[in-house]
Scaffold this active site. Sequence first.
Site, PDB file in Angstrom:
ATOM      1  CB  CYS A 115      -0.945   0.010   1.197  1.00 35.91           C
ATOM      2  SG  CYS A 115      -2.136  -1.324   1.142  1.00 35.91           S
ATOM      3  CG  HIS A 251      -3.108   3.783   1.820  1.00 33.07           C
ATOM      4  ND1 HIS A 251      -3.578   3.374   0.588  1.00 33.07           N
ATOM      5  CD2 HIS A 251      -3.179   2.691   2.636  1.00 33.07           C
ATOM      6  CE1 HIS A 251      -3.906   2.092   0.660  1.00 33.07           C
ATOM      7  NE2 HIS A 251      -3.686   1.665   1.888  1.00 33.07           N
ATOM      8  CG  ASN A 281      -6.624  -0.546   0.877  1.00 34.67           C
ATOM      9  OD1 ASN A 281      -5.883  -0.088   0.003  1.00 34.67           O
ATOM     10  ND2 ASN A 281      -6.179  -1.002   2.031  1.00 34.67           N
TER      11      ASN A 281
HETATM   12  N1  ACO Z   1     -19.079  -8.457   7.881  1.00 33.30           N
HETATM   13  C1  ACO Z   1     -19.643  -8.751   9.052  1.00 33.30           C
HETATM   14  N2  ACO Z   1     -18.959  -9.172  10.115  1.00 33.30           N
HETATM   15  C2  ACO Z   1     -17.632  -9.317   9.983  1.00 33.30           C
HETATM   16  C3  ACO Z   1     -16.966  -9.029   8.781  1.00 33.30           C
HETATM   17  C4  ACO Z   1     -17.748  -8.596   7.704  1.00 33.30           C
HETATM   18  N3  ACO Z   1     -17.211  -8.280   6.508  1.00 33.30           N
HETATM   19  N4  ACO Z   1     -15.647  -9.261   8.948  1.00 33.30           N
HETATM   20  C5  ACO Z   1     -15.489  -9.668  10.216  1.00 33.30           C
HETATM   21  N5  ACO Z   1     -16.687  -9.706  10.842  1.00 33.30           N
HETATM   22  C6  ACO Z   1     -17.000 -10.091  12.216  1.00 33.30           C
HETATM   23  C7  ACO Z   1     -15.931 -10.974  12.820  1.00 33.30           C
HETATM   24  O1  ACO Z   1     -16.126 -12.324  12.461  1.00 33.30           O
HETATM   25  C8  ACO Z   1     -16.138 -10.722  14.279  1.00 33.30           C
HETATM   26  O2  ACO Z   1     -17.228 -11.493  14.709  1.00 33.30           O
HETATM   27  P1  ACO Z   1     -17.219 -12.213  16.147  1.00 33.30           P
HETATM   28  O3  ACO Z   1     -17.131 -11.086  17.130  1.00 33.30           O
HETATM   29  O4  ACO Z   1     -18.499 -12.956  16.150  1.00 33.30           O
HETATM   30  O5  ACO Z   1     -15.994 -13.065  16.139  1.00 33.30           O
HETATM   31  C9  ACO Z   1     -16.563  -9.258  14.345  1.00 33.30           C
HETATM   32  O6  ACO Z   1     -17.014  -8.925  13.025  1.00 33.30           O
HETATM   33  C10 ACO Z   1     -15.447  -8.350  14.746  1.00 33.30           C
HETATM   34  O7  ACO Z   1     -14.323  -8.697  13.937  1.00 33.30           O
HETATM   35  P2  ACO Z   1     -12.968  -7.962  14.077  1.00 33.30           P
HETATM   36  O8  ACO Z   1     -11.987  -8.515  13.096  1.00 33.30           O
HETATM   37  O9  ACO Z   1     -12.599  -7.896  15.503  1.00 33.30           O
HETATM   38  O10 ACO Z   1     -13.445  -6.531  13.555  1.00 33.30           O
HETATM   39  P3  ACO Z   1     -12.740  -5.160  13.733  1.00 33.30           P
HETATM   40  O11 ACO Z   1     -13.603  -4.268  14.516  1.00 33.30           O
HETATM   41  O12 ACO Z   1     -11.305  -5.282  14.100  1.00 33.30           O
HETATM   42  O13 ACO Z   1     -12.806  -4.627  12.236  1.00 33.30           O
HETATM   43  C11 ACO Z   1     -11.374  -4.369  10.312  1.00 33.30           C
HETATM   44  C12 ACO Z   1     -12.140  -5.341  11.191  1.00 33.30           C
HETATM   45  C13 ACO Z   1     -12.352  -3.460   9.624  1.00 33.30           C
HETATM   46  C14 ACO Z   1     -10.601  -5.159   9.286  1.00 33.30           C
HETATM   47  C15 ACO Z   1     -10.437  -3.540  11.228  1.00 33.30           C
HETATM   48  O14 ACO Z   1      -9.639  -4.398  12.028  1.00 33.30           O
HETATM   49  C16 ACO Z   1      -9.551  -2.659  10.427  1.00 33.30           C
HETATM   50  O15 ACO Z   1      -9.995  -1.681   9.854  1.00 33.30           O
HETATM   51  N6  ACO Z   1      -8.243  -2.925  10.383  1.00 33.30           N
HETATM   52  C17 ACO Z   1      -7.341  -2.191   9.569  1.00 33.30           C
HETATM   53  C18 ACO Z   1      -7.080  -3.034   8.407  1.00 33.30           C
HETATM   54  C19 ACO Z   1      -6.886  -2.290   7.138  1.00 33.30           C
HETATM   55  O16 ACO Z   1      -7.352  -1.216   6.879  1.00 33.30           O
HETATM   56  N7  ACO Z   1      -6.146  -2.962   6.290  1.00 33.30           N
HETATM   57  C20 ACO Z   1      -5.917  -2.477   5.000  1.00 33.30           C
HETATM   58  C21 ACO Z   1      -4.618  -2.926   4.523  1.00 33.30           C
HETATM   59  S1  ACO Z   1      -3.346  -2.176   5.421  1.00 33.30           S
HETATM   60  C22 ACO Z   1      -3.388  -0.639   4.968  1.00 33.30           C
HETATM   61  O17 ACO Z   1      -3.682  -0.378   3.826  1.00 33.30           O
HETATM   62  C23 ACO Z   1      -3.030   0.354   5.943  1.00 33.30           C
END
Ligand code: ACO
Length: 324
Positions: A115, A251, A281
């Site tokens: 990224c 980004h 993204n």
């Molecule tokens: N739809 C519905 N529910 C979902 C989804 C989805 N697409 N994906 C995960 N869940 C569920 C999980 O299974 C979990 O359920 P559970 O509590 O029953 O186990 C619940 O939602 C919470 O999951 P988490 O992974 O803890 O969710 P979180 O609040 O951390 O959000 C996310 C996930 C959006 C990926 C977050 O961690 C994030 O934004 N991280 C940054 C990642 C990012 O932006 N990466 C991009 C690449 S790196 C970069 O470019 C900087």
Amino acid sequence: MSGIRSVARGTGSYLPERVLSNAELASRMDTSDDWIVQRTGIRQRHIAAEGEFTSHLAIKAAQRALDASGLTAADIDLIILGTATPDQTFPATSVTVQAELGITRGAAFDVQAVCSGFVFALATADAYLKTGAFKRALVIGAETFSRILDWEDRGTCVLFGDGAGALVLEGVDAATAGDSGLLTSHLRSDGRHRAKLYVDGGPSTTGTAGHLRMEGKEVFKHAVGMITDVIEDAFAATGESAASIDWFVPHQANRRIIDASALKLGIAPEKVVTTVDLHGNTSAASIPLALDVAVRDGRITKGDLVLLEAMGGGFTWGSALIRW
Ligand code: ACO
């Protein structure tokens, strides 16, 4: 330091025609528009058509950047393309772009910083232009992340999209450039974090392209600190500040990361260019895509101070300040 500055001449971008909405994703897997919008700000993303490759997106973006700059392919002697989703393992996707644009001189190569690819490509082009070895560069970010997503993994597949963006940079004598040009760039990597965001395949390990894997919470935890640190470095190097920048073009990974970074730095929300809602993204393509949107809709104009930042797999991260 030489008396050459890298001046932005024009931007271009391209998004595949096919739009994939959150509602369509929700009809295929256990997710919802609400969940995706609340966690990421993403409402839709573009997906490359069958037979549409990273190079195809890059060529269209590059041609638009050339048109906007008033230059032609014959003026370009350097192409640096940031991508983690090349057409093939080799040759570099940039040489396909070079050939399809009809360029036969100079050099073309890809950089792989996921990224952060565009910021790494930009800093590299700037360094070369300043030596005088090359005169005009096409700096491109292009990706087809849809090809390396695990469409069974709702935790990652909802986050990414395909696209390309490009910037024409020209090495100009400082006396002519005035105060315009790239003022500073700061690149960082820390491979101790490499298992937090990676692809589980590759030519030397599995012999396959593999699929993206991510510890989302871990990425989130590190992102804001790394982004703001490297922006503070850019401010320290130039004497600029959150108050003096005109536009913040981060980004586009996630709305929450963007908002938290801007808040921590004290950058006013109205200075933040956001496209993650419409593009998802797009990895290395996200910054030049957002830049092109803000240039074409008239927000970024000559003389503006534009702050770029990225963070991604590796981890890699970086910042750049450009006087437009
Ligand atoms: N739809 C519905 N529910 C979902 C989804 C989805 N697409 N994906 C995960 N869940 C569920 C999980 O299974 C979990 O359920 P559970 O509590 O029953 O186990 C619940 O939602 C919470 O999951 P988490 O992974 O803890 O969710 P979180 O609040 O951390 O959000 C996310 C996930 C959006 C990926 C977050 O961690 C994030 O934004 N991280 C940054 C990642 C990012 O932006 N990466 C991009 C690449 S790196 C970069 O470019 C900087």
